[in-house]
Design an enzyme around this catalytic site. Structure first.
Site, PDB file in Angstrom:
ATOM      1  N   LYS A  78       0.712  -1.131   0.062  1.00 44.67           N
ATOM      2  CA  LYS A  78      -0.104  -0.282  -0.030  1.00 44.67           C
ATOM      3  C   LYS A  78       0.830   1.285   0.011  1.00 44.67           C
ATOM      4  O   LYS A  78       1.748   1.467   0.692  1.00 44.67           O
ATOM      5  CB  LYS A  78      -0.854  -0.036   1.176  1.00 44.67           C
ATOM      6  CG  LYS A  78      -1.945   1.211   1.360  1.00 44.67           C
ATOM      7  CD  LYS A  78      -2.882   0.580   2.562  1.00 44.67           C
ATOM      8  CE  LYS A  78      -3.983   1.907   2.589  1.00 44.67           C
ATOM      9  NZ  LYS A  78      -4.748   1.746   3.944  1.00 44.67           N
ATOM     10  N   SER A 153      -9.626   1.835   2.845  1.00 42.64           N
ATOM     11  CA  SER A 153      -9.020   2.674   2.032  1.00 42.64           C
ATOM     12  C   SER A 153      -7.915   1.759   1.390  1.00 42.64           C
ATOM     13  O   SER A 153      -7.131   1.951   0.485  1.00 42.64           O
ATOM     14  CB  SER A 153      -8.057   3.692   2.842  1.00 42.64           C
ATOM     15  OG  SER A 153      -7.276   3.135   3.787  1.00 42.64           O
ATOM     16  N   SER A 177      -9.767  -0.629   7.202  1.00 39.24           N
ATOM     17  CA  SER A 177      -9.209  -0.311   5.679  1.00 39.24           C
ATOM     18  C   SER A 177      -8.714  -1.622   5.373  1.00 39.24           C
ATOM     19  O   SER A 177      -8.159  -1.477   4.044  1.00 39.24           O
ATOM     20  CB  SER A 177      -8.305   0.834   5.939  1.00 39.24           C
ATOM     21  OG  SER A 177      -9.107   1.876   5.585  1.00 39.24           O
TER      22      SER A 177
HETATM   23  N1  GLN Z   1     -13.218   4.232   6.464  1.00 36.87           N
HETATM   24  C1  GLN Z   1     -12.708   4.481   7.744  1.00 36.87           C
HETATM   25  C2  GLN Z   1     -12.082   5.994   7.732  1.00 36.87           C
HETATM   26  O1  GLN Z   1     -12.259   6.643   6.663  1.00 36.87           O
HETATM   27  C3  GLN Z   1     -11.233   3.556   7.981  1.00 36.87           C
HETATM   28  C4  GLN Z   1     -10.224   4.250   7.233  1.00 36.87           C
HETATM   29  C5  GLN Z   1      -8.975   3.194   7.528  1.00 36.87           C
HETATM   30  O2  GLN Z   1      -8.951   2.354   8.362  1.00 36.87           O
HETATM   31  N2  GLN Z   1      -8.013   3.537   7.267  1.00 36.87           N
HETATM   32  O3  GLN Z   1     -11.555   6.614   8.657  1.00 36.87           O
END
Ligand code: GLN
Length: 477
Positions: A78, A153, A177
C-alpha cells in the site's frame, strides 16, 4: 505456473522445488499487472527493475542454501508504507514525486526475509475513506464487477490480490481499511492487535488506531505474513513486548469446544438481508463443526462510529500538520507571504475528504469544544474497550458481518460522507478496543459479489483468530 491462483504458500513450494525461479515468478506478476491492471487500476506504480533485482538476489540466496516462506515472493505494498527508493504518495498530491529515503520497519522485515516489492497499491488519500474513491490519482475498480468500488482505504491491495496481480499485499487498518476491502473483493484481511506490528515508517493517519496487516488469498498466507511483520520494534514505542507465537501452528486447531460469541448489537436492522444470510450460514456451519454459540452484548457499540470519527479526525489533524510545504509535502509556486505559503500549499496539496477531516479534527480539539467532543469520546472509547473485555470472559472470539453491504457502485456514496462513515459501523470498534480482527470470505451475493465474515479476538489473540479463520475456510472448500 498459474500466477492467478498462486498463494504465498504454493509459490514458496514451487520455488523450493525449483519449479520456477523468483525471477520467473516476479516476471509473471509484472506481466499479469501489465495485462490485467488496465481496467482495475489497483497499482499506482510498478518497480519492474527493482523487483527483478530483488528476485535475482533471492534466487542467488536460495542457491546458497537460504530458505524461508517469503524468500523470493513478490508482495504488493500500500502506498502509505515507506520502502527505500520507491515513491510513497499516500495517494495524495501533497506527496507526489516523493521518494522514500528509508524502509518502514514492516518493509525492512519483509526485505530481510527476501520478499520482492513489485508495486505500490492505490488507496484513499492518507487512508481516509472506505471506497478508494478519495485517491488523488486513480479510481480502482472491484475485479468482481468493474462498475463497483473495491472498498477502502486499502482498495488497491485488495483488488490486486483478488485480480491475481499480487500473491498477497500489505494494507493498513485504522477503522476497517484492511477488512472492508478484503470483504468487498473476496480476500482474507487481518488487522493485528494494536502494538503487534510496528508503525515506524507508515505515514500516520490516527496513531492510536493505525495498524499494518496482511491481505491474502488464504488464512495460512495471512499467518505467514503476520509472522514476519509482528514483534517489538525499538523505532515504535507502542509496539508490545508480548512474545510472538508460532501463528502457523495455530491453524490446525479446529472449532470443537470453542465458544463463539454473537454480539446482538451487530445483528441489527439496516444490514443487507443478503449479507445476513451468508453470515448466519457461516455461524451455523461453525456450530455444526462443534463450536458453542454464545449470545453476547456490547452495549456501547452504538457510540463507536461517532467516537471513531472524533478520535480519528483529531489525531489526523495533528498528524497532517507536518504537510505544510516547508517541513514536508507540496509547496505552492509563488507565495505572497509565509501565511500564504502554508495556506496555498495545503489548499493545493490536500483533497476534499482530507480537508474535511482536518477541519473536523481541529474543531473537536479546539478550546471550548475539547471537553464536549474529544474528552467525551475518550471516555466512551474506554467503555467500548470494557465491553470487549467483558465479552471475552464469555467467549473466545466474536463473529459479525464486516460491512452492512457488499461492494456498492462507484459514485454511489461519494456525495454523502456521512453515509460512507456509517458503513464502518462493524469495523471501527476493533480499532477503538485495540483488538485483532480477521475478515474471511463467506459467500457471494446473487450479483456475484463477495461477502466477508468478521472474526474478532482479544488483544494479542491472533492465534485464536487464525485458528477459527482456517477452520472456517476448511469448512467452505
Ligand atoms: N473508513 C475509515 C475512515 O475513513 C477507515 C479508514 C482506515 O481504516 N484507514 O476513517
Amino acid at each position: 505456473m498459474n500466477i492467478e491462483n498462486l498463494t504465498i504458500c504454493t509459490a514458496a513450494e514451487g520455488l523450493r522445488k525449483r519449479a520456477f525461479s523468483s525471477v520467473e515468478l516476479t516476471q509473471g506478476i509484472l506481466d499479469a499487472i501489465q495485462q490485467k491492471d488496465g481496467p482495475i487500476n489497483a497499482y499506482l506504480t510498478v518497480d519492474a527493475e527493482g523487483a527483478l533485482k530483488q528476485a535475482a538476489a533471492a534466487d542467488a540466496a536460495r542457491s546458497a542454501g537460504l530458505d524461508n516462506d517469503l524468500l523470493g515472493i513478490p508482495i504488493a505494498i500500500k502506498d502509505i508504507i515507506n520502502v527505500e527508493g520507491q515513491p510513497c504518495t499516500c495517494a495524495s498530491k501533497m506527496l507526489e514525486g516523493y521518494v522514500s529515503p528509508y524502509d518502514a520497519t514492516v518493509a525492512a522485515r519483509l526485505r530481510s526475509a527476501g520478499a520482492v516489492f513489485a508495486g505500490r497499491t492505490n488507496m484513499d488519500e492518507f487512508a481516509m475513506g472506505s471506497s478508494t474513491e478519495n485517491s488523488a490519482f486513480k479510481q480502482t475498480c472491484n475485479p468482481h464487477d468493474l462498475s463497483r468500488v473495491p472498498g477502502g482505504s486499502s482498495g488497491g491491495s485488495a483488488a490486486a490480490v483478488a485480480a491475481g496481480t499480487a500473491l498477497a499485499a500489505l494494507g493498513t487498518d485504522t477503522g476497517g481499511s484492511i477488512r472492508q476491502p478484503a470483504s468487498f473483493c473476496g480476500c482474507v484481511g487481518l488487522k493485528p492487535s494494536y502494538g503487534r506490528v510496528s508503525r515506524y515508517g507508515v505515514t500516520a493517519y490516527a496513531s492510536s488506531l493505525d495498524q499494518v496487516g496482511p491481505m491474502t488469498k488464504t488464512v495460512e498466507d495471512a499467518a505467514i505474513l503476520l509472522q514476519a511483520l509482528a514483534g517489538v520494534d525499538a523505532h515504535d514505542g507502542t509496539t508490545s513486548p508480548v512474545e510472538v507465537p508460532d501463528y502457523r501452528a495455530a491453524l490446525a486447531g479446529g472449532l470443537k469446544g470453542l465458544r463463539i460469541g454473537l454480539p446482538k448489537e451487530y445483528f441489527i436492522e439496516g444490514t443487507d438481508p443478503e449479507v445476513m444470510v451468508h453470515i448466519r450460514k457461516a455461524i451455523d456451519d461453525c456450530a455444526k463443526a462443534g463450536a458453542e454459540i454464545v449470545d453476547i452484548s456490547l452495549p456501547h457499540t452504538e457510540y463507536a462510529t461517532a467516537v471513531y470519527y472524533i478520535i480519528a479526525t483529531a489525531e489526523a489533524s495533528a498528524n497532517l500538520a507536518r504537510f505544510d510545504g516547508v517541513r514536508y509535502g507540496h509547496r505552492t509556486a509563488a507565495p505572497e507571504s509565509v501565511f500564504d505559503l502554508y495556506a496555498k500549499s495545503r489548499a493545493e496539496g490536500f483533497g476534499t475528504e482530507v480537508k474535511r477531516r482536518i477541519i473536523l479534527g481541529t474543531y473537536v480539539l479546539s478550546s471550548g469544544y475539547y471537553d464536549a467532543y474529544y474528552g467525551r469520546a475518550q471516555k466512551a472509547r474506554t467503555l467500548i474497550r470494557q465491553d470487549f473485555t467483558n465479552a471475552f470472559k464469555q467467549c473466545d472470539v466474536l463473529l459479525t458481518p464486516v460491512a452492512p453491504t457488499a461492494a456498492y457502485k462507484r459514485g454511489e456514496a461519494t456525495d454523502d460522507p456521512l453515509k460512507m462513515y456509517l458503513g464502518d459501523i462493524f469495523t471501527v470498534p476493533a480499532n477503538l478496543g485495540g483488538l485483532c480482527a480477521l475478515s474471511v470470505p463467506c459467500g457471494m451475493t446473487h450479483d456475484r459479489l463477495p461477502v466477508g465474515l468478521q472474526i474478532l479476538g482479544p488483544a494479542f489473540g491472533e492465534t485464536m483468530l487464525l485458528r477459527v479463520g482456517a477452520a472456517y475456510e476448511r469448512l467452505r472448500v
